[in-house]
Design a protein around this motif. Structure first.
Motif, PDB file in Angstrom:
ATOM      1  N   ASN A 429      -7.859   2.782  -3.286  1.00  0.00           N
ATOM      2  CA  ASN A 429      -6.861   3.038  -2.245  1.00  0.00           C
ATOM      3  C   ASN A 429      -7.205   2.277  -0.963  1.00  0.00           C
ATOM      4  O   ASN A 429      -6.316   1.727  -0.300  1.00  0.00           O
ATOM      5  N   ALA A 460      -2.222   8.410   0.426  1.00  0.00           N
ATOM      6  CA  ALA A 460      -3.388   8.299  -0.460  1.00  0.00           C
ATOM      7  C   ALA A 460      -4.227   9.572  -0.444  1.00  0.00           C
ATOM      8  O   ALA A 460      -4.719  10.028  -1.485  1.00  0.00           O
ATOM      9  N   GLY A 466      -2.699   8.426  -6.779  1.00  0.00           N
ATOM     10  CA  GLY A 466      -2.277   7.107  -6.327  1.00  0.00           C
ATOM     11  C   GLY A 466      -0.798   6.819  -6.436  1.00  0.00           C
ATOM     12  O   GLY A 466      -0.339   5.756  -6.026  1.00  0.00           O
ATOM     13  N   LEU A 469       0.844   6.600  -2.883  1.00  0.00           N
ATOM     14  CA  LEU A 469       0.455   5.362  -2.204  1.00  0.00           C
ATOM     15  C   LEU A 469       1.168   4.178  -2.822  1.00  0.00           C
ATOM     16  O   LEU A 469       1.634   3.277  -2.120  1.00  0.00           O
ATOM     17  N   VAL A 477      -1.155   1.030  -7.586  1.00  0.00           N
ATOM     18  CA  VAL A 477      -2.538   0.884  -7.141  1.00  0.00           C
ATOM     19  C   VAL A 477      -3.442   0.848  -8.361  1.00  0.00           C
ATOM     20  O   VAL A 477      -3.389   1.738  -9.215  1.00  0.00           O
ATOM     21  N   TRP A 479      -7.296   0.902  -9.796  1.00  0.00           N
ATOM     22  CA  TRP A 479      -8.612   1.347  -9.346  1.00  0.00           C
ATOM     23  C   TRP A 479      -9.766   0.570  -9.956  1.00  0.00           C
ATOM     24  O   TRP A 479     -10.859   0.570  -9.457  1.00  0.00           O
TER      25      TRP A 479
END
Length: 486
Positions: A429, A460, A466, A469, A477, A479
């Motif tokens: 994030n 976030a 996620g 966001l 998003v 990770w």
């Protein structure tokens, strides 16, 4: 003669190790010795502070000699709106009871300690997930017929006993029980162990409930340090304990460019920088778990006598990331890359039960703490320091344009926390916001950019998965690196 229509109902919510069961026994003993019919049941709670163990008692306020051989019918469980005395050993447990309808203005005397022991759900939040104590206190005063709310844990510590004794004293002093003080004190004495200390705690709670003694101060929301000098002082103590004096010097060097900046920005950077630089790895965890002060605290919490042994078993579940974090950087990076390519980051977590109160278990865990001098060469250290430097550079650049923008960038440090999957999500994030809104903003207006960063950061923190966001940024998003076939 006219007999009471119903028994006095008592519901107790206590956390583990606080003597809730002992307090229920005291109540039953006091009622029995007073020749009052009584009944008690209990419901075990859940571990890891997700709830409390509850005890439900009913005491019929008439002696058996007056009943002519009859017995009152009592319930085994409480029902909303029908509780006379609600007792909570921690503030949010009082809030939970109010939410469930066990506190009513027509009937209930609420007795609760105002200290906090944070619940698991509060600790799991990406941001500050603590419930607001002030709201619970205000609700207690409004929803209860009478409310006795003060810090009973502090009184228990001052009396050298467990909080149950203070709670019992407050119950007796409130006048809500059909029990004389002498009967309550006799029940404590009969229990034997730690009776004198328990009686001191009982007296303290009793006198405060009667108004004969002032409580140890009204509960208030924990105050955060706002003065820069105080933040720095606390930060340096923490950093010194974490990695020694050279690490403190590094903190001072990093903070120096912001000392003359906007006061709010400087305080925010100072606070988040100290927290980030003292990230928790297995070296830190091992150090904290094997400190003498920790074992002394555990002994105190369980009320062990000097000659009584206390067994401490720690439950650990390290995995690939934890092991890689303390490896030399080049080895840790290769291990993490390998695990990410094959989707094995969470595949090899090993559950361990280690008796740290024993010689072998203690030395096993302590040996990890002894790796502290080697931490600066570890994979996690190198990665964290690089990310910290990136964050500081972004804050410094934003500060040249606008203090409000710099503050929002500085607050993005809140995204980085924890370890394992939680840390990976926070890092993802952070990178997404930094790439899209800080280093490559869609607008040149500082206020608009600050608003966009704040909105994305809040999204976030509110949604660890996620999705929120991703919606805010207009793209998903990611990770970790895409998984490649073996």
């Amino acid at each position: 003669m006219n007999l009471p229509e119903r028994p006095i109902t008592i519901l107790i919510a206590a956390l583990g190790g606080e003597g809730g069961g002992v307090m229920a026994d005291w109540l039953m003993e006091a009622a029995t010795s007073s020749d009052l019919p009584a009944q008690a049941t209990s419901i075990p709670g859940v571990a890891q502070r997700t709830g409390a163990t509850t005890y439900y008692l009913e005491i019929y306020p008439a002696q058996r000699t007056e009943l002519g051989g009859r017995e009152p019918v009592m319930s085994l469980t409480p029902s909303p709106g029908n509780v006379d005395v609600m007792v909570a050993s921690e503030l949010i447990e009082a809030g939970r009871a109010m939410t469930n309808g066990y506190v009513s203005p027509e009937r209930t005397t609420l007795i609760a300690s105002t200290h906090r022991i944070y619940a698991t759900v509060e600790k799991m939040q990406m941001a500050d997930g603590r419930f607001e104590s002030d709201k619970v206190l205000e609700a207690g005063k409004q929803l209860a017929k009478r409310a006795f709310l003060f810090d009973m844990r502090q009184l228990a510590q001052e009396s050298g006993t467990v909080i149950n004794a203070v709670l019992f004293g407050a119950m007796a002093g409130s006048g809500a029980l059909p029990l004389r003080r002498e009967a309550c004190e006799a029940a404590i004495r009969k229990s034997g162990r730690g009776a004198e200390a328990s009686l001191r705690g009982f007296t303290a709670g009793y006198e405060i409930a009667l108004g004969q003694r002032q409580p140890p101060g009204a509960a208030a929301k924990p105050k955060r340090a706002t003065e820069l000098a105080e933040i720095i002082r606390l930060a340096e103590e923490r950093l010194r304990d974490y990695q020694g004096e050279p690490y403190v010097a590094l903190y001072r060097k990093r903070l120096a460019p912001f000392r003359g900046a906007d006061a709010n920005v400087a305080a925010t950077v100072a606070r988040h920088l100290a927290t980030w630089m003292t990230y928790e790895d297995i070296i830190r965890v091992a150090d904290l778990k094997t400190r003498r002060s920790r074992f002394a605290r555990v002994r105190k919490e369980v009320g062990a006598k000097p000659d009584e042994p206390v067994v401490v078993i720690d439950f650990l579940k390290p995995g690939v990331e934890e092991f890689a974090s303390v490896m030399p950087h080049f080895l840790g990076r290769r291990l993490v890359s390998w695990a990410e390519r094959r989707g094995k980051m969470d595949a090899y977590n090993v559950g361990m039960h280690i008796k740290t109160s024993g010689i072998f278990g203690y030395l096993l865990v302590r040996s990890l703490a002894w790796l502290r001098p080697l931490r600066p060469m570890s994979y996690r250290y190198v990665e964290e320091q690089a990310l910290i430097e990136r964050w500081l550079a972004m804050v410094a650049e934003a500060a040249k344009r606008d203090a409000g923008l710099a503050y929002e960038v500085a607050e993005c440090a809140r995204l980085i926390k924890g370890y394992g999957e939680t840390h990976r999500r926070g890092r993802g994030n952070f990178d997404a916001i930094a790439d899209a809104l800080i280093e490559n903003p869609a607008t040149s207006d500082a206020r608009e950019q600050a608003s966009a960063i704040r909105k994305a950061r809040d999204a976030a923190l509110a949604d660890p998965e996620g999705k929120a966001l991703g919606t805010t940024l207009g793209k998903p998003v990611v990770w970790m690196k895409p998984v490649k076939s073996a």
